[in-house]
Design a protein around this motif. Sequence first.
Motif, PDB file in Angstrom:
ATOM      1  N   PRO A   1       0.831  -1.209   0.000  1.00  0.00           N
ATOM      2  CA  PRO A   1       0.000   0.000   0.000  1.00  0.00           C
ATOM      3  C   PRO A   1       0.865   1.260   0.000  1.00  0.00           C
ATOM      4  O   PRO A   1       2.000   1.256   0.468  1.00  0.00           O
ATOM      5  CB  PRO A   1      -0.800  -0.119   1.301  1.00  0.00           C
ATOM      6  N   GLU A   2       0.298   2.320  -0.530  1.00  0.00           N
ATOM      7  CA  GLU A   2       0.994   3.599  -0.568  1.00  0.00           C
ATOM      8  C   GLU A   2      -0.030   4.705  -0.358  1.00  0.00           C
ATOM      9  O   GLU A   2      -1.162   4.616  -0.836  1.00  0.00           O
ATOM     10  CB  GLU A   2       1.704   3.784  -1.905  1.00  0.00           C
ATOM     11  N   SER A   3       0.379   5.762   0.349  1.00  0.00           N
ATOM     12  CA  SER A   3      -0.539   6.857   0.656  1.00  0.00           C
ATOM     13  C   SER A   3      -0.272   8.070  -0.218  1.00  0.00           C
ATOM     14  O   SER A   3       0.883   8.376  -0.545  1.00  0.00           O
ATOM     15  CB  SER A   3      -0.435   7.237   2.136  1.00  0.00           C
ATOM     16  N   PHE A   4      -1.351   8.761  -0.557  1.00  0.00           N
ATOM     17  CA  PHE A   4      -1.294   9.941  -1.417  1.00  0.00           C
ATOM     18  C   PHE A   4      -2.147  11.052  -0.805  1.00  0.00           C
ATOM     19  O   PHE A   4      -3.083  10.788  -0.039  1.00  0.00           O
ATOM     20  CB  PHE A   4      -1.817   9.613  -2.822  1.00  0.00           C
ATOM     21  N   ASP A   5      -1.822  12.282  -1.169  1.00  0.00           N
ATOM     22  CA  ASP A   5      -2.655  13.408  -0.736  1.00  0.00           C
ATOM     23  C   ASP A   5      -3.990  13.418  -1.469  1.00  0.00           C
ATOM     24  O   ASP A   5      -4.996  13.881  -0.928  1.00  0.00           O
ATOM     25  CB  ASP A   5      -1.934  14.732  -1.002  1.00  0.00           C
ATOM     26  N   ARG A   6      -3.977  12.906  -2.717  1.00  0.00           N
ATOM     27  CA  ARG A   6      -5.186  12.952  -3.540  1.00  0.00           C
ATOM     28  C   ARG A   6      -5.138  11.838  -4.582  1.00  0.00           C
ATOM     29  O   ARG A   6      -4.062  11.493  -5.088  1.00  0.00           O
ATOM     30  CB  ARG A   6      -5.304  14.308  -4.240  1.00  0.00           C
ATOM     31  N   VAL A   7      -6.311  11.289  -4.913  1.00  0.00           N
ATOM     32  CA  VAL A   7      -6.437  10.297  -5.983  1.00  0.00           C
ATOM     33  C   VAL A   7      -7.464  10.816  -6.978  1.00  0.00           C
ATOM     34  O   VAL A   7      -8.556  11.250  -6.598  1.00  0.00           O
ATOM     35  CB  VAL A   7      -6.870   8.912  -5.449  1.00  0.00           C
ATOM     36  N   ILE A   8      -7.093  10.779  -8.254  1.00  0.00           N
ATOM     37  CA  ILE A   8      -7.993  11.235  -9.317  1.00  0.00           C
ATOM     38  C   ILE A   8      -8.285  10.066 -10.241  1.00  0.00           C
ATOM     39  O   ILE A   8      -7.366   9.471 -10.825  1.00  0.00           O
ATOM     40  CB  ILE A   8      -7.368  12.384 -10.130  1.00  0.00           C
ATOM     41  N   TYR A   9      -9.557   9.720 -10.388  1.00  0.00           N
ATOM     42  CA  TYR A   9      -9.971   8.650 -11.293  1.00  0.00           C
ATOM     43  C   TYR A   9     -10.370   9.261 -12.634  1.00  0.00           C
ATOM     44  O   TYR A   9     -11.224  10.151 -12.695  1.00  0.00           O
ATOM     45  CB  TYR A   9     -11.148   7.870 -10.710  1.00  0.00           C
ATOM     46  N   ALA A  10      -9.731   8.787 -13.687  1.00  0.00           N
ATOM     47  CA  ALA A  10     -10.065   9.209 -15.049  1.00  0.00           C
ATOM     48  C   ALA A  10     -10.268   7.943 -15.866  1.00  0.00           C
ATOM     49  O   ALA A  10      -9.452   7.577 -16.710  1.00  0.00           O
ATOM     50  CB  ALA A  10      -8.950  10.071 -15.628  1.00  0.00           C
ATOM     51  N   ILE A  11     -11.366   7.262 -15.575  1.00  0.00           N
ATOM     52  CA  ILE A  11     -11.604   5.933 -16.160  1.00  0.00           C
ATOM     53  C   ILE A  11     -12.858   5.911 -17.031  1.00  0.00           C
ATOM     54  O   ILE A  11     -13.550   4.901 -17.144  1.00  0.00           O
ATOM     55  CB  ILE A  11     -11.671   4.850 -15.063  1.00  0.00           C
ATOM     56  N   GLY A  12     -13.136   7.065 -17.660  1.00  0.00           N
ATOM     57  CA  GLY A  12     -14.221   7.102 -18.634  1.00  0.00           C
ATOM     58  C   GLY A  12     -15.573   7.375 -18.011  1.00  0.00           C
ATOM     59  O   GLY A  12     -15.711   7.697 -16.833  1.00  0.00           O
ATOM     60  N   GLY A  13     -16.595   7.238 -18.855  1.00  0.00           N
ATOM     61  CA  GLY A  13     -17.964   7.468 -18.424  1.00  0.00           C
ATOM     62  C   GLY A  13     -18.872   6.350 -18.887  1.00  0.00           C
ATOM     63  O   GLY A  13     -18.472   5.473 -19.657  1.00  0.00           O
TER      64      GLY A  13
END
Length: 318
Positions: A240-252
């Motif tokens: 596992p790894e931690s991030f300040d933010r995650v952005i999903y760009a996986i379509g619609g």
Amino acid sequence: MEKIYELAIVGAGPAGIATAVESYLQGVCDIVLLEKDTNHNSTIRKYYKENKRVDLEWKGQKVELNGRIHFIDGTKETTLDFFDEILEEHLVELQTQVEVQSIEKKEDCFEVHMAGKSIKAKNVVVTIGRMGKPNKPSYKIPPSIRKKVNYTTDECSEGEKILVVGGGDSAVEYAVDLSQNNDVTICYRRESFRRANPTNQSNIADAIAHGDVRPLLGMNINGLEDDNGRVRVLFSEKEPESFDRVIYAIGGTTPSAFLASSGIEEKDGKPVHDEHYETNVKGLFVAGDITQESGGSIALGLNHGYDIARYIKGKSEV
């Protein structure tokens, strides 16, 4: 008597505007364009960064324009200006901030239901884009970190450690753009970015080569956890790894519930229609992204509008 429009169009993107303008040029009267957002082309406004290229062709598709709207390649800004101009020039009635909830077939017309009101129209065209309903991950997102899990870059700040999830054009563009002021990683379940267009493939390769973007290719995500306000990402293939933010760009996705509530049948994730883009409900049409395997082709959307306009005009003359 209550007004009955000749044509009501749901969604003011390229396909919706093309249907309205081409119908106007065919001599169809009483056209209304209905948009749930504050202005037309909300997908371009929300999901395209400043000065992003907007191309007529999509992923190498060669499409000859059939109608009288002469769109050319440009940027986000020139594209929005172009559609502003043709809407103003052709006096199309545009109603914004009206979200259509369902379309009901009556004996001689349709009733288009919106919050607090409805209108009637002889023909209705649905041009809702897929990105109006972005794909979300199948696993649950803990409520405490939902503000740190996004689908656009609007909430990003400088100096953040950001994970972008996806391998298409939007994901690649987000990663490259954000890498100028952030620590960016891009995670994609496949081993290459072959879904992206050639320009974006080149840009992400350069960013990775220069160490601006860290790639996690062939990686799958099992879930997210709260790590004291940060987002801990649980991977299948690594720790596992931690991030300040995650952005999903996986379509619609296709708005299936809306289509079903209006009586439109679907097959393989797309609304069923004939060669004139008329659905199983006579007088009810679909156009644009929701008719395609993967959205994005402005040229196809413009041609859909032209074909539907000609067909509706032809019906009215019979």
